[in-house]
Design an enzyme around this catalytic site. Structure first.
Site, PDB file in Angstrom:
ATOM      1  N   GLY A 248       0.755  -1.243   0.000  1.00  0.00           N
ATOM      2  CA  GLY A 248       0.000   0.000   0.000  1.00  0.00           C
ATOM      3  C   GLY A 248       0.784   1.291   0.000  1.00  0.00           C
ATOM      4  O   GLY A 248       0.198   2.367  -0.112  1.00  0.00           O
ATOM      5  N   GLU A 290       3.948  -6.587   1.780  1.00  0.00           N
ATOM      6  CA  GLU A 290       3.621  -6.980   0.408  1.00  0.00           C
ATOM      7  C   GLU A 290       3.571  -5.787  -0.542  1.00  0.00           C
ATOM      8  O   GLU A 290       2.516  -5.469  -1.101  1.00  0.00           O
ATOM      9  CB  GLU A 290       2.243  -7.648   0.378  1.00  0.00           C
ATOM     10  CG  GLU A 290       2.182  -8.964   1.085  1.00  0.00           C
ATOM     11  CD  GLU A 290       0.747  -9.473   1.187  1.00  0.00           C
ATOM     12  OE1 GLU A 290      -0.201  -8.718   0.919  1.00  0.00           O
ATOM     13  OE2 GLU A 290       0.586 -10.633   1.542  1.00  0.00           O
ATOM     14  N   GLY A 292       3.734  -3.584  -3.837  1.00  0.00           N
ATOM     15  CA  GLY A 292       3.647  -3.779  -5.286  1.00  0.00           C
ATOM     16  C   GLY A 292       4.064  -2.485  -5.975  1.00  0.00           C
ATOM     17  O   GLY A 292       5.152  -2.344  -6.528  1.00  0.00           O
ATOM     18  N   ARG A 330      -6.214   3.761 -15.202  1.00  0.00           N
ATOM     19  CA  ARG A 330      -6.300   4.431 -13.902  1.00  0.00           C
ATOM     20  C   ARG A 330      -6.923   5.828 -13.981  1.00  0.00           C
ATOM     21  O   ARG A 330      -7.535   6.282 -13.033  1.00  0.00           O
ATOM     22  CB  ARG A 330      -4.913   4.515 -13.241  1.00  0.00           C
ATOM     23  CG  ARG A 330      -4.303   3.137 -13.000  1.00  0.00           C
ATOM     24  CD  ARG A 330      -3.060   3.180 -12.124  1.00  0.00           C
ATOM     25  NE  ARG A 330      -3.370   3.488 -10.756  1.00  0.00           N
ATOM     26  CZ  ARG A 330      -3.262   4.662 -10.192  1.00  0.00           C
ATOM     27  NH1 ARG A 330      -2.794   5.690 -10.893  1.00  0.00           N
ATOM     28  NH2 ARG A 330      -3.589   4.851  -8.940  1.00  0.00           N
ATOM     29  N   TYR A 334     -10.056   5.884 -11.621  1.00  0.00           N
ATOM     30  CA  TYR A 334      -9.851   6.583 -10.338  1.00  0.00           C
ATOM     31  C   TYR A 334      -9.668   8.087 -10.495  1.00  0.00           C
ATOM     32  O   TYR A 334      -9.356   8.768  -9.520  1.00  0.00           O
ATOM     33  CB  TYR A 334      -8.586   6.068  -9.620  1.00  0.00           C
ATOM     34  CG  TYR A 334      -8.394   4.579  -9.604  1.00  0.00           C
ATOM     35  CD1 TYR A 334      -9.321   3.748  -8.983  1.00  0.00           C
ATOM     36  CD2 TYR A 334      -7.275   4.001 -10.191  1.00  0.00           C
ATOM     37  CE1 TYR A 334      -9.132   2.378  -8.970  1.00  0.00           C
ATOM     38  CE2 TYR A 334      -7.077   2.637 -10.171  1.00  0.00           C
ATOM     39  CZ  TYR A 334      -8.014   1.830  -9.558  1.00  0.00           C
ATOM     40  OH  TYR A 334      -7.823   0.482  -9.543  1.00  0.00           O
ATOM     41  N   CYS A 361     -12.791   4.982 -28.057  1.00  0.00           N
ATOM     42  CA  CYS A 361     -14.069   5.633 -28.380  1.00  0.00           C
ATOM     43  C   CYS A 361     -14.838   5.927 -27.105  1.00  0.00           C
ATOM     44  O   CYS A 361     -15.886   5.328 -26.842  1.00  0.00           O
ATOM     45  CB  CYS A 361     -14.875   4.760 -29.314  1.00  0.00           C
ATOM     46  SG  CYS A 361     -14.135   4.713 -30.923  1.00  0.00           S
ATOM     47  N   TYR A 390       0.124  -1.402 -12.072  1.00  0.00           N
ATOM     48  CA  TYR A 390      -1.305  -1.398 -12.410  1.00  0.00           C
ATOM     49  C   TYR A 390      -1.606  -0.730 -13.757  1.00  0.00           C
ATOM     50  O   TYR A 390      -2.631  -0.089 -13.921  1.00  0.00           O
ATOM     51  CB  TYR A 390      -2.132  -0.738 -11.281  1.00  0.00           C
ATOM     52  CG  TYR A 390      -1.888  -1.391  -9.945  1.00  0.00           C
ATOM     53  CD1 TYR A 390      -2.382  -2.663  -9.673  1.00  0.00           C
ATOM     54  CD2 TYR A 390      -1.116  -0.766  -8.971  1.00  0.00           C
ATOM     55  CE1 TYR A 390      -2.122  -3.283  -8.456  1.00  0.00           C
ATOM     56  CE2 TYR A 390      -0.852  -1.384  -7.754  1.00  0.00           C
ATOM     57  CZ  TYR A 390      -1.362  -2.647  -7.511  1.00  0.00           C
ATOM     58  OH  TYR A 390      -1.096  -3.256  -6.315  1.00  0.00           O
TER      59      TYR A 390
END
Ligand code: LLP
Length: 458
Positions: A248, A290, A292, A330, A334, A361, A390
């Protein structure tokens, strides 16, 4: 955003990464192109490992494969001594095919299928991170069927809402992930796990969200988890020996982002866990993280070629590039913000404000609003920063656009790690059922017995 220290400008006014001229790179591999600074991925891996080792006696860094996973990435992780978090049969299969050591694989997911669980037990992944009561029962049955014991962590919700986009928050009570601490479900899950004969409960897992910029929520999660482990011991006598605090940590997408660094976070986190352990006279658990995004995010950039330019007087100037929401979901998902530069005119001063549009489109396919650039022309090479996490892993073939290639750059060389999809690749999985194979010569004919008969009768 100032250029990262690992990007340079050469005598042709072109940007370079690891000594590779990005204009030449784009000519060779085409655009859009995902480009990684391999040494930066490696140095992030090492920083995590070294900082954890320095501040905590027993720890493990588990890279979250959902951020970016390919065969080459698995090999790199193995070389760097990281473990791997996978979240689907497909990610697990990638790790298997790369020869990644299965005992260093953690298998996550809130709805693992029976087939996925069976594969995980069969290949002997190190830990299965169980997410629900149902999964405890299903995994126990599968392990029993294979005559094995499955070593697990139980995912719990520490009830912390980190300040990030609500789609990427996960630690709060109303979340599909894990079992709640405050409502007693986590404790029930622990009791059930202990009662099931083919499961071995090693510890707990939590993940409070993603793109978190400060250390406090992580430390709060660590405290909550340690307090919970203590109350589990008080209630059941069970001593849990592993604590996985998830990933995170945020990264810099724009000049306004100021994430807490790895070297700032890890000592604080380690201290929090140690203090809590001492407070509760609890043996130090093994501590896992963890990450990423903070390993691959800033190490990746995307190169696009500028195509159509449309100046709408008094409104805005759109420059369209040859990718978009297919390779960067993204922005649409988001409202994520990015910055970019022209890689072929790196030192030219900014002279206009443009909006970078993708080619999908969808009116919402806008990569960057109000970006200051030198005067832009078709054919210019646009580099968007911080697209290493991501992006590749969330890409789609929307509008039947082939997916971009991925290259790793290191020591003046470019190595292909995923080749560009071809048009042929796009149709490779398509099937034409028998009734659609007939009558190609007569447009409008429908090969359905009855309707054809009626048509004849008319
Ligand atoms: N561990 C677990 C259990 C996770 O669910 C995640 C991310 C991670 C670790 C790694 O988190 P990281 O260090 O990368 O933040 N698609 C979103 C992010 C979704 C994150 C999902 N879980 C985005 O593009 O921002």
């Amino acid at each position: 955003m100032p250029l990262p220290s690992w990007m340079e400008v050469n005598s042709k006014n072109h940007l370079t990464i690891a000594g590779v001229d990005l204009v030449e790179l784009a000519e060779k591999y085409g655009t859009p192109l995902y480009v990684y600074n391999e040494d930066l991925i490696r140095s992030q891996c090492r920083l995590y490992r070294e900082e954890l080792a320095r501040h905590y006696p027993r720890g493990e860094i588990i890279y979250a494969g959902k951020a970016f996973l390919t065969l080459a990435m698995c090999r790199l992780l193995q070389q760097e001594g990281l473990s791997l978090d996978v979240v689907s049969g497909g990610e697990l299969y990638t790790a298997i095919q790369a020869g990644f050591p299965m005992e260093r694989v953690y298998f996550h997911g809130n709805n693992k299928s029976d087939a996925e669980l069976a594969l995980a037990v069969k290949v002997g992944v190190g830990r299965i991170v169980v997410d629900s009561f149902m999964e405890l029962e299903r995994l126990n049955r599968e392990a029993e069927r294979q005559g094995k014991q499955a070593e697990i962590l139980l995912r719990v919700k520490p009830g912390i809402a980190a300040h990030t986009h609500h789609y990427i928050q996960t630690g709060q009570e109303d979340s599909k992930f894990g079992l709640g601490i405050s409502d007693g479900q986590a404790l029930e899950g622990i009791k059930l796990a202990r009662a099931l004969p083919n499961l071995v409960l090693r510890g707990l897992h939590c993940h409070i969200g993603s793109q978190i910029m400060t250390a406090e929520p992580f430390c709060l999660a660590a405290e909550t988890m340690m307090d919970f482990m203590q109350s589990v011991r008080a209630a059941t006598g069970v001593l849990l020996q592993e604590l996985d605090l998830g990933g995170g940590l945020g990264i810099r997408y724009t000049g306004e982002d100021e994430p807490c660094g790895i070297s700032d976070l890890l000592p604080l986190l380690a201290r929090t866990v140690k203090e809590k352990a001492r407070e509760h006279a609890y043996p130090y658990p093994k501590l896992m993280l963890e990450p990423g995004r903070s390993i691959v995010g800033e190490a990746g950039v995307t190169l696009y070629t500028v195509g159509t330019i449309k100046d709408i007087p008094g409104v805005r100037k759109y420059i369209s590039v040859d990718g978009g929401m297919m390779d960067n979901l993204r922005t649409a998902l988001y409202g994520a913000r990015y910055e970019a530069v022209l890689a072929n005119r790196a030192r030219d001063p900014a002279a206009e404000t443009v909006t970078v549009a993708g080619k999908a489109c969808e009116s919402g396919d806008i990569l960057i609003r109000d970006l200051a650039l030198p005067p832009v022309s078709p054919g210019d090479l646009l580099l968007v920063f911080s697209t290493g996490a991501y992006h590749f892993s969330m890409y789609s073939q929307y509008n039947r656009n082939p997916r971009p290639a991925v290259v790793f750059l290191r020591r003046g060389k470019a190595e292909l790690v995923v080749r560009r999809e071809s048009y042929q690749d796009l149709i490779n999985l398509d099937c034409i059922p028998a009734h659609l194979r007939e009558d190609l010569a007569s447009p409008g004919a429908v090969s359905d017995g009855k309707r054809r008969g009626r048509a004849k009768g008319n």
